[in-house]
Motif scaffolding. Structure first.
Motif, PDB file in Angstrom:
ATOM      1  N   LYS A 133       0.826  -1.208   0.000  1.00 25.67           N
ATOM      2  CA  LYS A 133       0.000   0.000   0.000  1.00 25.67           C
ATOM      3  C   LYS A 133       0.864   1.263   0.000  1.00 25.67           C
ATOM      4  O   LYS A 133       0.608   2.209  -0.759  1.00 25.67           O
ATOM      5  CB  LYS A 133      -0.933  -0.012   1.214  1.00 25.67           C
ATOM      6  N   ASP A 169      -5.268   8.252   0.618  1.00 21.89           N
ATOM      7  CA  ASP A 169      -6.394   7.616   1.287  1.00 21.89           C
ATOM      8  C   ASP A 169      -6.270   6.095   1.297  1.00 21.89           C
ATOM      9  O   ASP A 169      -6.928   5.425   2.094  1.00 21.89           O
ATOM     10  CB  ASP A 169      -7.723   8.043   0.669  1.00 21.89           C
ATOM     11  N   ASP A 192      -5.437   4.870   4.613  1.00 29.38           N
ATOM     12  CA  ASP A 192      -6.508   4.788   5.601  1.00 29.38           C
ATOM     13  C   ASP A 192      -7.023   3.361   5.753  1.00 29.38           C
ATOM     14  O   ASP A 192      -7.562   2.999   6.804  1.00 29.38           O
ATOM     15  CB  ASP A 192      -7.682   5.695   5.202  1.00 29.38           C
ATOM     16  N   THR A 193      -6.880   2.551   4.703  1.00 25.81           N
ATOM     17  CA  THR A 193      -7.385   1.180   4.778  1.00 25.81           C
ATOM     18  C   THR A 193      -6.479   0.269   5.600  1.00 25.81           C
ATOM     19  O   THR A 193      -6.880  -0.850   5.935  1.00 25.81           O
ATOM     20  CB  THR A 193      -7.546   0.576   3.363  1.00 25.81           C
ATOM     21  N   TYR A 194      -5.283   0.727   5.924  1.00 25.11           N
ATOM     22  CA  TYR A 194      -4.342  -0.114   6.661  1.00 25.11           C
ATOM     23  C   TYR A 194      -4.884  -0.447   8.050  1.00 25.11           C
ATOM     24  O   TYR A 194      -5.096  -1.615   8.398  1.00 25.11           O
ATOM     25  CB  TYR A 194      -2.981   0.575   6.726  1.00 25.11           C
ATOM     26  N   ALA A 204      -7.871   0.140   9.152  1.00 22.92           N
ATOM     27  CA  ALA A 204      -9.231  -0.377   9.015  1.00 22.92           C
ATOM     28  C   ALA A 204      -9.236  -1.882   8.768  1.00 22.92           C
ATOM     29  O   ALA A 204     -10.146  -2.586   9.233  1.00 22.92           O
ATOM     30  CB  ALA A 204      -9.954   0.348   7.884  1.00 22.92           C
ATOM     31  N   GLU A 205      -8.239  -2.398   8.041  1.00 21.95           N
ATOM     32  CA  GLU A 205      -8.190  -3.822   7.745  1.00 21.95           C
ATOM     33  C   GLU A 205      -7.409  -4.617   8.786  1.00 21.95           C
ATOM     34  O   GLU A 205      -7.776  -5.764   9.093  1.00 21.95           O
ATOM     35  CB  GLU A 205      -7.576  -4.050   6.361  1.00 21.95           C
ATOM     36  N   GLY A 217     -15.169  -3.789   1.899  1.00 18.38           N
ATOM     37  CA  GLY A 217     -14.649  -2.435   1.980  1.00 18.38           C
ATOM     38  C   GLY A 217     -14.100  -2.006   0.639  1.00 18.38           C
ATOM     39  O   GLY A 217     -14.302  -2.686  -0.377  1.00 18.38           O
ATOM     40  N   PRO A 218     -13.375  -0.893   0.601  1.00 22.74           N
ATOM     41  CA  PRO A 218     -12.855  -0.387  -0.679  1.00 22.74           C
ATOM     42  C   PRO A 218     -11.976  -1.387  -1.427  1.00 22.74           C
ATOM     43  O   PRO A 218     -11.908  -1.348  -2.655  1.00 22.74           O
ATOM     44  CB  PRO A 218     -12.042   0.854  -0.259  1.00 22.74           C
ATOM     45  N   LEU A 219     -11.312  -2.287  -0.695  1.00 26.14           N
ATOM     46  CA  LEU A 219     -10.372  -3.220  -1.325  1.00 26.14           C
ATOM     47  C   LEU A 219     -10.855  -4.660  -1.273  1.00 26.14           C
ATOM     48  O   LEU A 219     -10.119  -5.569  -1.649  1.00 26.14           O
ATOM     49  CB  LEU A 219      -9.006  -3.118  -0.645  1.00 26.14           C
TER      50      LEU A 219
END
Length: 480
Positions: free
Chosen positions: A313, A325, A328-330, A332-333, A391-393
């Protein structure tokens, strides 16, 4: 992408692995370590099959495996060291291509990682350097640092900073993050010892489920053994480490004169998660972000999973292939997985060591039932990453998506043009797609067809026609 390097603070296993993963993606890395020399004594002792895939991505798995011993599983014992239940792990490679559990002497692991780092021309490792400040602006991060021996300024300009500097992380403090308790702290005496002759004990982890003195013991590698004993309130490690008392603690396993004690020290195991893992281009990983009790052996494993995900990422962001952004998923996941394993560790700690005398009686009956229920028994030995949420990914739409998206693709041995290799090595280090006819399409535009002698991939795919696999080997989407 900025010409400045990524600065990794901390040269433990998590920091060194992060450096290798980033370097493998073409980034320059500077590692700053406060201590002047590697820590010579053992700390973490357990690696699972998922984190071996992280070490594989870092290019060191085979060398680390040569220094490990597969772990036979877990035995729960009562206070008289009678077996209450046994939860075995298969000694051979599992679904991830490596033994389900391996025991390792941490200095051996660090030596392998440090050797790989020293051989990487894009990594500079500086020991004896203390980070004292971080200043971010639109172009990156200025890391203020000082040589602890000379007082010389060792500041460096960074494209990003990874705080892999452990439980007492200076990076966490500098970014203003705080640890939040998920459970009470637990004080233990940790004893590392060596024996010139192999000790006649089962080659797995033994958990003594005695509420009067909960304990753990295990053979590690070679002539190394570890014991851990819970300390009572008001009790000190120094008291228990006195020769007569220590001999009494070791006696159920081995006479004290059969072993040479390397150290006997107090550890405080905590159950904590940081409230923030990111401030701009400054990010936390490993013990800097979360701390877990020892009951599922995942302190190091969680950190290695962190940097496996963070490496791809961060690379995408620094190369301009994604916006900030994505970072931001780091948290969150990764945070839900850390919390889940910490909760399991807390639960197992209560189940195996709590309840006083009445708890010991109930535990015998409960463990006898649990070992006959595979789904429950797996809690004692299973450290699989739970599926990521949508989620986004992660696209969990459709029957195949709901079943596979967010999970790790298995890693069987496959054949490519008759040559046996591991699936991850075929997938490459970027995103890949795997179709039902077992064609792999890689991020560099190349494709290759694999054979699946074990049938593992076909069974796992089921009715899915294709899956899209992220660089961290998690399925992003699956189609029927």
């Amino acid at each position: 992408m900025s010409g400045a390097p990524v600065v990794v603070v901390g040269a433990g296993p998590v920091g060194l692995t992060a450096a290798l993963l980033l370097a493998g993606r073409g980034l320059r890395v500077v590692v700053l370590e406060r201590q002047a020399a590697p820590y010579p004594l053992p700390r973490a002792v357990h690696l699972d099959d998922e984190v071996f895939r992280v070490l594989q991505a870092a290019g060191v798995a085979d060398e680390v495996a040569a220094a490990c011993r597969p772990m036979a599983g877990l035995r729960a014992l009562d206070g008289a060291h009678r077996v209450l239940a046994e939860f075995r792990r298969a000694p051979g490679a599992g679904s991830n291509g490596w033994p389900q559990g391996s025991l390792v002497h941490q200095p051996d692991l660090e030596a392998v990682l440090a050797g790989a780092v020293s051989a990487a021309p894009v990594i500079d490792l500086h020991r004896g350097v203390e980070v004292t400040g971080l200043a971010q602006d639109g172009g990156g991060v200025t890391v203020r640092a000082t040589d602890r021996a000379t007082g010389a300024d060792r500041s460096v300009r960074a494209a990003a900073v990874l705080g892999c500097d452990g439980a007492n992380s200076s990076v966490r403090g500098l970014m203003g993050a705080r640890m939040r308790d998920l459970g009470p702290a637990d004080r233990w005496l940790v004893v590392d010892a060596r024996s010139a002759e192999p000790l006649p004990i089962w080659p797995g982890v033994h958990q003594v489920c005695d509420p009067r003195r909960a304990a753990t013991f295990m053979p590690v590698t070679g002539d190394r053994y570890r014991w851990e004993f819970r300390l009572a309130p008001g009790e000190t490690a120094a008291e228990l480490a006195e020769p007569a008392r220590l001999a009494a603690l070791l006696a159920p396993v081995v006479p004290a004169d059969r072993v040479e004690v390397d150290r006997a020290v107090e550890y405080t195991f905590r159950a904590q998660v940081a409230d923030r893992w990111r401030d701009g281009r400054v990010l936390l990983a490993g013990d800097a972000a979360h701390l877990t009790p020892p009951f599922v052996g995942q302190g190091l494993g969680l950190g290695l999973r962190d940097v496996h995900q963070l490496a791809w990422k961060l690379t995408a962001v620094l190369r301009g292939e994604a916006g900030d952004d994505l970072l931001d998923t780091y948290q969150a996941e990764r945070e839900p997985h850390a919390r889940a394993l910490i909760r399991v560790a807390l639960l197992l700690g209560v189940l195996m060591t709590g309840g006083g005398r009445s708890g010991a009686v109930a535990r015998r009956a409960v463990l006898a039932a649990v070992r006959r229920i595979p789904a429950v028994a797996r809690l004692a030995t299973d450290s699989r990453t739970p599926p990521l949420r949508r989620g986004p990914l992660v696209d969990r739409r459709g029957r195949a998506g709901r079943r596979l998206a967010g999970t790790l693709v298995p890693q069987p041995d496959v054949l490519v043009d008759g040559r046996r290799c591991r699936l991850d090595d075929v997938l490459g280090d970027g995103e890949a797609q795997l179709s039902a006819d077992l064609e792999v399409r890689r991020a560099d535009g190349t494709s290759v067809r694999v054979e699946d002698p074990s049938g593992t991939l076909r069974r796992w795919l089921g009715a899915a026609t294709s899956v899209r696999i992220r660089p961290d080997r998690i399925v992003a989407a699956a189609r029927s």
